[in-house]
Motif scaffolding. Sequence first.
Motif, mmCIF file in Angstrom:
data_model
loop_
_atom_site.group_PDB
_atom_site.id
_atom_site.type_symbol
_atom_site.label_atom_id
_atom_site.label_comp_id
_atom_site.label_asym_id
_atom_site.label_seq_id
_atom_site.Cartn_x
_atom_site.Cartn_y
_atom_site.Cartn_z
ATOM 1 N N LEU A 18 39.798 35.147 74.713
ATOM 2 C CA LEU A 18 39.113 34.991 73.739
ATOM 3 C C LEU A 18 37.905 33.914 73.835
ATOM 4 O O LEU A 18 36.857 33.920 73.210
ATOM 5 N N ARG A 19 38.386 32.836 74.782
ATOM 6 C CA ARG A 19 37.465 31.753 75.075
ATOM 7 C C ARG A 19 36.360 32.357 75.683
ATOM 8 O O ARG A 19 35.161 31.918 75.533
ATOM 9 N N ARG A 20 36.771 33.371 76.824
ATOM 10 C CA ARG A 20 35.846 33.826 77.845
ATOM 11 C C ARG A 20 34.526 34.560 77.002
ATOM 12 O O ARG A 20 33.615 34.557 77.118
ATOM 13 N N LEU A 21 35.347 35.533 76.043
ATOM 14 C CA LEU A 21 34.548 36.395 75.215
ATOM 15 C C LEU A 21 33.608 35.478 74.281
ATOM 16 O O LEU A 21 32.133 35.955 74.169
ATOM 17 N N MET A 22 33.908 34.196 73.721
ATOM 18 C CA MET A 22 33.206 33.611 72.916
ATOM 19 C C MET A 22 32.033 32.642 73.583
ATOM 20 O O MET A 22 30.861 32.812 73.363
ATOM 21 N N LEU A 23 32.316 32.550 74.783
ATOM 22 C CA LEU A 23 31.397 31.831 75.783
ATOM 23 C C LEU A 23 30.339 32.723 76.349
ATOM 24 O O LEU A 23 29.311 32.364 76.257
ATOM 25 N N ASN A 24 30.777 33.931 76.514
ATOM 26 C CA ASN A 24 29.682 35.233 76.985
ATOM 27 C C ASN A 24 28.980 35.249 75.658
ATOM 28 O O ASN A 24 27.703 35.567 75.949
ATOM 29 N N HIS A 25 29.197 35.567 74.340
ATOM 30 C CA HIS A 25 28.693 35.406 73.310
ATOM 31 C C HIS A 25 27.719 34.222 73.256
ATOM 32 O O HIS A 25 26.427 34.465 72.964
ATOM 33 N N LEU A 26 27.917 33.114 73.358
ATOM 34 C CA LEU A 26 27.133 31.922 73.104
ATOM 35 C C LEU A 26 26.189 31.922 74.191
ATOM 36 O O LEU A 26 24.894 31.244 73.877
ATOM 37 N N GLN A 27 26.444 32.484 75.365
ATOM 38 C CA GLN A 27 25.380 32.273 76.308
ATOM 39 C C GLN A 27 24.567 33.617 76.408
ATOM 40 O O GLN A 27 23.670 33.618 77.302
ATOM 41 N N GLY A 28 24.623 34.731 75.778
ATOM 42 C CA GLY A 28 24.076 35.677 75.596
ATOM 43 C C GLY A 28 24.259 36.552 76.325
ATOM 44 O O GLY A 28 23.394 37.729 76.616
ATOM 45 N N ARG A 29 25.428 36.629 77.015
ATOM 46 C CA ARG A 29 25.774 37.966 78.224
ATOM 47 C C ARG A 29 26.471 38.929 77.331
ATOM 48 O O ARG A 29 26.411 39.885 77.900
ATOM 49 N N ARG A 31 27.304 41.607 74.043
ATOM 50 C CA ARG A 31 26.442 42.171 73.218
ATOM 51 C C ARG A 31 27.093 42.289 71.740
ATOM 52 O O ARG A 31 27.372 43.605 71.339
ATOM 53 N N PHE A 32 27.172 41.181 70.961
ATOM 54 C CA PHE A 32 27.670 41.272 69.730
ATOM 55 C C PHE A 32 26.647 40.692 68.843
ATOM 56 O O PHE A 32 25.808 39.999 69.208
ATOM 57 N N PRO A 33 26.907 41.082 67.583
ATOM 58 C CA PRO A 33 25.742 40.344 66.631
ATOM 59 C C PRO A 33 26.371 39.005 66.372
ATOM 60 O O PRO A 33 27.178 38.428 66.969
ATOM 61 N N ALA A 34 25.418 38.408 65.512
ATOM 62 C CA ALA A 34 25.719 37.068 65.173
ATOM 63 C C ALA A 34 27.169 36.909 64.860
ATOM 64 O O ALA A 34 27.960 37.679 64.268
ATOM 65 N N PRO A 58 22.169 30.340 70.809
ATOM 66 C CA PRO A 58 20.843 29.887 70.976
ATOM 67 C C PRO A 58 20.125 30.663 70.008
ATOM 68 O O PRO A 58 20.421 32.030 69.739
ATOM 69 N N HIS A 59 18.848 30.101 69.197
ATOM 70 C CA HIS A 59 18.165 30.883 68.192
ATOM 71 C C HIS A 59 17.435 32.144 68.892
ATOM 72 O O HIS A 59 17.215 32.971 68.210
ATOM 73 N N ASN A 60 17.104 31.843 70.205
ATOM 74 C CA ASN A 60 16.041 33.117 70.798
ATOM 75 C C ASN A 60 16.899 34.326 70.758
ATOM 76 O O ASN A 60 16.564 35.529 71.135
ATOM 77 N N LEU A 61 18.307 34.266 70.577
ATOM 78 C CA LEU A 61 18.945 35.608 70.617
ATOM 79 C C LEU A 61 19.225 36.256 69.301
ATOM 80 O O LEU A 61 19.899 37.283 69.213
ATOM 81 N N ARG A 62 18.594 35.676 68.103
ATOM 82 C CA ARG A 62 18.526 36.221 66.784
ATOM 83 C C ARG A 62 18.193 37.352 66.616
ATOM 84 O O ARG A 62 18.924 38.349 65.990
ATOM 85 N N GLN A 63 16.980 37.821 67.313
ATOM 86 C CA GLN A 63 16.606 39.273 67.005
ATOM 87 C C GLN A 63 17.557 40.379 67.803
ATOM 88 O O GLN A 63 17.868 41.340 67.209
ATOM 89 N N GLN A 64 18.121 39.757 68.966
ATOM 90 C CA GLN A 64 18.994 40.786 69.595
ATOM 91 C C GLN A 64 20.266 40.940 68.699
ATOM 92 O O GLN A 64 20.725 42.091 68.182
ATOM 93 N N ASP A 65 20.882 39.876 67.943
ATOM 94 C CA ASP A 65 21.987 39.773 67.156
ATOM 95 C C ASP A 65 21.699 40.877 66.006
ATOM 96 O O ASP A 65 22.401 41.455 65.433
ATOM 97 N N GLU A 66 20.214 40.744 65.302
ATOM 98 C CA GLU A 66 19.840 41.518 64.127
ATOM 99 C C GLU A 66 20.034 42.957 64.708
ATOM 100 O O GLU A 66 20.235 43.708 63.693
ATOM 101 N N LEU A 67 19.441 43.331 65.780
ATOM 102 C CA LEU A 67 19.184 44.652 66.055
ATOM 103 C C LEU A 67 20.747 45.245 66.193
ATOM 104 O O LEU A 67 21.149 46.299 65.924
ATOM 105 N N ILE A 68 21.374 44.459 66.866
ATOM 106 C CA ILE A 68 22.961 45.067 67.215
ATOM 107 C C ILE A 68 23.733 45.317 65.912
ATOM 108 O O ILE A 68 24.240 46.321 65.684
#
Length: 181
Positions: A18-29, A31-34, A58-68
């Motif tokens: 769970l920690r690993r997936l959370m860190l992957n998410h936070l680093q943009g690796r 593909r989860f929504p916000a 990171p805020h620069n991932l907001r567009q990716q989050d919204e699309l997913i």
Amino acid sequence: MVNRPTDNLLHAPAEIWLRRLMLNHLQGRARFPADMGLSPPAYRQLAQRVLLAPAPRPHNLRQQDELIAMLQRSRRQERQGLAEWLQQYMVPRGAPLNQLIARGSLGFNHLWQDLGLSSREELRELMTDCFPELVRMNHRNMRWKKFFYRQLCLADSGEINCRSPSCEQCIEQESCFAPED
């Protein structure tokens, strides 16, 4: 020094994944929504549970989050059904791994890629640690998304008449089964 129960829990396999997936998410690796597609309270609870310190996305991932989120919104019922099915095979204290894997299964790449993992073998380690019965059931080492949907179809109708969500676009249709050792 005395170990507190929570110290030991942080080292349990499900907590590590769970920690690993959370860190992957936070680093943009991954593909989860916000909020990894979890409710805001469930996301905050997960972050408090697995992170030693809060970390912003990171805020620069907001567009990716919204699309997913938009692409997956119409498949809510499918995702919930898969998450419920996965839950019955999950180790204790593994939640919300079932929800995260169900959400990742709706992605367009291989599941390991959509979870931000480095390889299919790493996904198998996650599955072995957190869904060991499914690993035993998948004795032919079928690709995980294909395996999940095959099992769901068998459970629903007793026959296989459906496929995983992205098979039509996959360039690896012929390699759904890994070579047997």
